[in-house]
Design an enzyme around this catalytic site. Sequence first.
Site, PDB file in Angstrom:
ATOM      1  N   ASP A  61      -2.411  -5.614   8.200  1.00 41.51           N
ATOM      2  CA  ASP A  61      -3.429  -4.603   7.914  1.00 41.51           C
ATOM      3  C   ASP A  61      -3.093  -3.305   8.640  1.00 41.51           C
ATOM      4  O   ASP A  61      -1.925  -3.042   8.924  1.00 41.51           O
ATOM      5  CB  ASP A  61      -4.810  -5.147   8.326  1.00 41.51           C
ATOM      6  CG  ASP A  61      -5.900  -4.711   7.378  1.00 41.51           C
ATOM      7  OD1 ASP A  61      -6.287  -3.535   7.425  1.00 41.51           O
ATOM      8  OD2 ASP A  61      -6.365  -5.537   6.585  1.00 41.51           O
ATOM      9  N   ASN A 215     -10.837  -3.873  -6.293  1.00 39.68           N
ATOM     10  CA  ASN A 215     -12.209  -3.425  -6.588  1.00 39.68           C
ATOM     11  C   ASN A 215     -12.262  -2.459  -7.750  1.00 39.68           C
ATOM     12  O   ASN A 215     -11.508  -1.490  -7.764  1.00 39.68           O
ATOM     13  CB  ASN A 215     -12.814  -2.683  -5.388  1.00 39.68           C
ATOM     14  CG  ASN A 215     -13.008  -3.579  -4.187  1.00 39.68           C
ATOM     15  OD1 ASN A 215     -13.005  -4.781  -4.296  1.00 39.68           O
ATOM     16  ND2 ASN A 215     -13.148  -2.974  -3.040  1.00 39.68           N
TER      17      ASN A 215
END
Length: 455
Positions: A61, A215
């Site tokens: 990340d 998304n």
Amino acid sequence: MRRAAGTGALSLTAVLLIQLAAAGPAHADEWRDKEYWLADYGITEAWKKSQGEGVKVAVIDTGVDPSHPDLAGAIAGGTDVSGAGDPSGGRGLGVNPEHGTLVATLLAGRGHAGKEGDDEDGKDYKGPGKGPDGIIGVAPKAELLTVSAWIGEANPGGVPIDQQLPNAVRWAVDNGAKVINMSLGSSSTAWPESWDDAFLYAEQNDVVIVAAAGNRGVGMIQVGAPATIPGVLTVAGLDREGKASWDSSSEGISIGVAAPAENLVGGLPEGASRYAEWSGTSAAAPLVSGVAALIRSAYPELTAAQVINRIITTAKDGGVPGRDTIYGYGIIDANAALNADVPAVAGNPLGTIEEWIRIHRRGEAPAAPAGPEPVSEALPDIPEPRVPTAAEPYTEEDPLPAVLVLGFAGLILLVSAGGSIAVLRIRRSAEASAGAVPEDLAGGEEQKMEPSRSA
């Protein structure tokens, strides 16, 4: 929000919508009370069997803040693959430096026992983690390996993302990760050939890889790489009622399971406000990675393929009966994944990248299934059938992910009218291109964003 532009660009996005916590003295236990998914999705019951002891989970990340009170003692090591970060992976990078800490606390946060000097707070606490305050992760006794990458605009460290990501995967495997969480997604279903060997290396070393599906709220209508790589457990998003989320999910044949992706909470690095409400499959993925850690702790003899099989076969069916492109095999059920009687499998039900490489990169035809034993009597002379030649692998320029973008539809303090219009346009475009909208997604409301921290 930034996305890679131009043909061949692979925009990896860690899909989430985020609301920052309001500045001011908020008590951490108020955030613990918001973790509805712990009870609703069988996690508190699963803790009776395992809390992730002895399992290392890598978080690839933007970097994880080791000073967060809910991560004290949770981080077992780290690195930076960008050339621009802290060597330990402990400093947030890019346009969304908070992202990695949010993911890490949701996965393996341990909570804490109140402010320093507060002897009463948590004195009688007997629950999981280190106290009743703050974020408790799905696997509160798992250890984290943090790998920071430059996600977003041009990397000042000079290392391209087609090198960062495979280097991150290899480092995680070499340092003992049994689960890798990748809260990033892409607008492209393809991935650079430079990624093949690293994901194969993880597969050959029995590592579970979990990735976010993407998304719609940031324009990702379909699942993209790395969530399209065979063998990767791809996570779709659910709203607060357990239905497929419109903004905080996407659609694709590689989806394995669905998990909560709206109205979640997590920890922020540094600053006066240490917590935030957030949404997106970036948040759903660490919930599933946490369940994988619980299984690997409770059943250390199980292979990665068998861990994935337990998760998908115990999921509760959602949407149309059977596997579909919105819920995958169904909705995550941590208690069943830990405690159900699940027959062992020999291979990963989600496929293998080894086979994919053999067919699509090397152009080898799939192995023919074994036929029946030949009969003893003479057979007529039948010409040997022609075996079709495998199609040449995709020859267009490798879609090198020039920009690795964390798919925040937020990290904002104010939603403008223009933002609302953009979401409506995305929704209409999706409906126009995809035809009828599944009943579960029809009439989805806009994600409500509220200001929560001063800029």
